[in-house]
Structure formats: C-alpha cells, structure tokens
Design a protein around this motif. Sequence first.
Motif, PDB file in Angstrom:
ATOM      1  N   GLN A 245      32.554  25.854  10.048  1.00  0.00           N
ATOM      2  CA  GLN A 245      31.114  25.864   9.796  1.00  0.00           C
ATOM      3  C   GLN A 245      30.430  26.881  10.710  1.00  0.00           C
ATOM      4  N   MET A 246      29.783  27.833  10.081  1.00  0.00           N
ATOM      5  CA  MET A 246      29.090  28.904  10.810  1.00  0.00           C
ATOM      6  C   MET A 246      27.682  29.016  10.250  1.00  0.00           C
ATOM      7  N   PRO A 247      26.780  28.104  10.618  1.00  0.00           N
ATOM      8  CA  PRO A 247      25.444  28.053  10.014  1.00  0.00           C
ATOM      9  C   PRO A 247      24.630  29.326  10.198  1.00  0.00           C
ATOM     10  N   VAL A 248      24.870  30.067  11.267  1.00  0.00           N
ATOM     11  CA  VAL A 248      24.108  31.305  11.478  1.00  0.00           C
ATOM     12  C   VAL A 248      24.403  32.301  10.358  1.00  0.00           C
ATOM     13  N   LEU A 249      25.670  32.374   9.939  1.00  0.00           N
ATOM     14  CA  LEU A 249      26.024  33.278   8.851  1.00  0.00           C
ATOM     15  C   LEU A 249      25.447  32.798   7.521  1.00  0.00           C
ATOM     16  N   TRP A 250      25.605  31.508   7.240  1.00  0.00           N
ATOM     17  CA  TRP A 250      25.130  30.982   5.971  1.00  0.00           C
ATOM     18  C   TRP A 250      23.613  31.042   5.854  1.00  0.00           C
ATOM     19  N   ALA A 251      22.933  31.016   6.992  1.00  0.00           N
ATOM     20  CA  ALA A 251      21.470  31.080   6.965  1.00  0.00           C
ATOM     21  C   ALA A 251      20.970  32.404   6.396  1.00  0.00           C
ATOM     22  N   TRP A 252      21.814  33.445   6.415  1.00  0.00           N
ATOM     23  CA  TRP A 252      21.412  34.706   5.800  1.00  0.00           C
ATOM     24  C   TRP A 252      21.135  34.539   4.309  1.00  0.00           C
ATOM     25  N   LEU A 253      21.782  33.580   3.684  1.00  0.00           N
ATOM     26  CA  LEU A 253      21.667  33.441   2.237  1.00  0.00           C
ATOM     27  C   LEU A 253      20.321  32.899   1.784  1.00  0.00           C
ATOM     28  N   ASP A 254      19.632  32.178   2.669  1.00  0.00           N
ATOM     29  CA  ASP A 254      18.318  31.661   2.272  1.00  0.00           C
ATOM     30  C   ASP A 254      17.199  32.159   3.181  1.00  0.00           C
ATOM     31  N   GLY A 255      17.506  33.142   4.004  1.00  0.00           N
ATOM     32  CA  GLY A 255      16.469  33.756   4.829  1.00  0.00           C
ATOM     33  C   GLY A 255      16.003  32.928   5.998  1.00  0.00           C
ATOM     34  N   THR A 256      16.787  31.920   6.430  1.00  0.00           N
ATOM     35  CA  THR A 256      16.366  31.069   7.542  1.00  0.00           C
ATOM     36  C   THR A 256      16.998  31.494   8.865  1.00  0.00           C
ATOM     37  N   HIS A 257      17.607  32.689   8.882  1.00  0.00           N
ATOM     38  CA  HIS A 257      18.286  33.126  10.104  1.00  0.00           C
ATOM     39  C   HIS A 257      17.304  33.539  11.188  1.00  0.00           C
ATOM     40  N   GLY A 258      16.095  33.912  10.817  1.00  0.00           N
ATOM     41  CA  GLY A 258      15.096  34.305  11.807  1.00  0.00           C
ATOM     42  C   GLY A 258      15.246  35.769  12.211  1.00  0.00           C
ATOM     43  N   PRO A 259      14.150  36.395  12.621  1.00  0.00           N
ATOM     44  CA  PRO A 259      14.187  37.829  12.928  1.00  0.00           C
ATOM     45  C   PRO A 259      14.970  38.176  14.193  1.00  0.00           C
ATOM     46  N   SER A 260      15.212  37.201  15.074  1.00  0.00           N
ATOM     47  CA  SER A 260      15.868  37.504  16.338  1.00  0.00           C
ATOM     48  C   SER A 260      17.388  37.373  16.287  1.00  0.00           C
ATOM     49  N   VAL A 261      17.931  36.917  15.155  1.00  0.00           N
ATOM     50  CA  VAL A 261      19.371  36.730  15.054  1.00  0.00           C
ATOM     51  C   VAL A 261      20.065  38.080  14.925  1.00  0.00           C
ATOM     52  N   ALA A 262      21.142  38.261  15.681  1.00  0.00           N
ATOM     53  CA  ALA A 262      21.870  39.515  15.659  1.00  0.00           C
ATOM     54  C   ALA A 262      22.529  39.726  14.300  1.00  0.00           C
ATOM     55  N   GLU A 263      22.755  40.985  13.968  1.00  0.00           N
ATOM     56  CA  GLU A 263      23.399  41.281  12.699  1.00  0.00           C
ATOM     57  C   GLU A 263      24.828  40.739  12.710  1.00  0.00           C
ATOM     58  N   PRO A 264      25.344  40.370  11.540  1.00  0.00           N
ATOM     59  CA  PRO A 264      26.685  39.800  11.488  1.00  0.00           C
ATOM     60  C   PRO A 264      27.742  40.863  11.777  1.00  0.00           C
ATOM     61  N   PRO A 265      28.934  40.466  12.181  1.00  0.00           N
ATOM     62  CA  PRO A 265      30.009  41.439  12.389  1.00  0.00           C
ATOM     63  C   PRO A 265      30.407  42.055  11.059  1.00  0.00           C
TER      64      PRO A 265
ATOM     65  N   LEU B 195      31.956  37.540  -6.578  1.00  0.00           N
ATOM     66  CA  LEU B 195      33.006  37.946  -5.649  1.00  0.00           C
ATOM     67  C   LEU B 195      32.515  37.911  -4.206  1.00  0.00           C
ATOM     68  N   LEU B 196      31.263  38.289  -3.980  1.00  0.00           N
ATOM     69  CA  LEU B 196      30.694  38.182  -2.640  1.00  0.00           C
ATOM     70  C   LEU B 196      30.557  36.714  -2.227  1.00  0.00           C
ATOM     71  N   ALA B 197      30.149  35.860  -3.186  1.00  0.00           N
ATOM     72  CA  ALA B 197      30.048  34.427  -2.899  1.00  0.00           C
ATOM     73  C   ALA B 197      31.416  33.845  -2.573  1.00  0.00           C
ATOM     74  N   LEU B 198      32.445  34.314  -3.272  1.00  0.00           N
ATOM     75  CA  LEU B 198      33.807  33.853  -2.992  1.00  0.00           C
ATOM     76  C   LEU B 198      34.232  34.257  -1.587  1.00  0.00           C
ATOM     77  N   MET B 199      33.804  35.431  -1.145  1.00  0.00           N
ATOM     78  CA  MET B 199      34.094  35.845   0.227  1.00  0.00           C
ATOM     79  C   MET B 199      33.424  34.915   1.237  1.00  0.00           C
ATOM     80  N   CYS B 200      32.207  34.473   0.913  1.00  0.00           N
ATOM     81  CA  CYS B 200      31.517  33.529   1.792  1.00  0.00           C
ATOM     82  C   CYS B 200      32.308  32.215   1.882  1.00  0.00           C
ATOM     83  N   VAL B 201      32.780  31.739   0.733  1.00  0.00           N
ATOM     84  CA  VAL B 201      33.578  30.517   0.718  1.00  0.00           C
ATOM     85  C   VAL B 201      34.876  30.716   1.494  1.00  0.00           C
ATOM     86  N   GLU B 202      35.489  31.875   1.329  1.00  0.00           N
ATOM     87  CA  GLU B 202      36.730  32.180   2.053  1.00  0.00           C
ATOM     88  C   GLU B 202      36.502  32.157   3.557  1.00  0.00           C
ATOM     89  N   THR B 203      35.346  32.640   3.991  1.00  0.00           N
ATOM     90  CA  THR B 203      35.012  32.605   5.413  1.00  0.00           C
ATOM     91  C   THR B 203      34.957  31.172   5.920  1.00  0.00           C
TER      92      THR B 203
END
Length: 217
Positions: free
Chosen positions: A164-184, A128-136
């Motif tokens: 396409q929002m790569p910054v959000l999707w990067a959370w799923l594989d840990g490639t967002h980096g430590p300096s990226v702001a938290e998602p809304p 269900l969380l993955a479906l929310m990602c797809v919905e986004t």
Amino acid sequence: MNAHSTELAPEAGRLEAAQLAALIGSRLCHDIVSPLGAIGNGLELLQISDQFPGLAKSPELQLIAESVEAARIRIKWFRMAFGHVAADQRLACNELSALFREIERGGRLRITLDCTGDLPRTEARMILLALMCVETAMPWGGQVQIARTATGWRLQAEASRTRQMPVLWAWLDGTHGPSVAEPPPAEVHFPLLAAFARDHGREISWSVGENRAELAF
C-alpha cells in the motif's frame, strides 16, 4: 534574422510536452524492439545448431532466452501505454487479450479480460497504465479481472498481500497535494494515468486493501 539562422520563426508549429514525450516513447520502443528481435533470432539459431551439443538445454541459454522474451513483452506493453496514439485509432479486444497472455508469461499477474468487439486505443492505453498501477500494488503477484461496464472500465485484483502506497495512488484523484514530491520514474504511470483521465474527461476511483485493489474509470 538572416537566411542561415537556426531559430524557430514565431509562426513555426510546436508540439506540447505530452505529445513529444509520447513520440519519444514510441521511437525508443520501436528502435529497441529490432535488436531484441535479432537477439531472439540468434538464440533460436544456437538452439537448433548441431555445432554446440547440449547448449539448447543449458540453464545459461534458457536464462538469456527468457530474459529477451520478458524484455520484448515489456517493451510491447510500454509502447502501447506510453507511445503516441492517434485519436481515431482502435484496438480489437482479442488483440488486447493476446497482449495480456504475453504479460502473464513474463510476470506474476494472472489477467482476465471481459470485453468483446473493439475499443479506442486511448482507452486501451489507460487500461494498460491502470494495470501498471495494480502491478505496483501487487509485486508478489495476483489475479486481475478487467471488464468493460456500462459506465467505463473496472479492474478488480486479489492477492495474498499488497503493497500500500497511498501517496502514489493519491495522484489518481488529485489528493496528493502541491507539496508532494514527484514520483520516481518507475512509478510514472500514476500521474500519467491521471493526466490522460483529465484530458479525456474521465474520473478515476480506486481502493487498495490488505489483499485486494480496485481501479475504475
């Protein structure tokens, strides 16, 4: 410490932040469902009442009824995705399919589930969380196929266009980096899915194109 102190004793039990958040989510959804149900019942009584001729077919009442139903479905989705889940709880695939049919009525996604038997509620929550990602990625709607494979679960989606929002999707594989702001708050499902995947030893793979998206775990 005197007998009237309100401080927690050192040996007192404590819940992890994630457990507290899940319990709070369950409590909020549970408490909101009841008044929504009462509103829905009230609307049904108005629709069948002969004291207000023509009211049942009025666009105003239909809009209210549709909004209440959409909110009820959304909260049911949220309760299963964000609420507390016991490790040994299971969910029948036909129950999950029924929820998807409700989600279809209240949104723009068309969902097909390839699953028989049952599955752990922890996996249902991740689906269900993955479906929310797809919905986004597909706010304008699309077709989503969800299937249980030999290695886990796969969601494949197609649409006329994607966001396409790569910054959000990067959370799923840990490639967002430590300096990226938290998602809304509206996109909290991305880091939450990543956290559940880590907790259960699951790896997530994903890809998003101009008119498609895929997510597997």
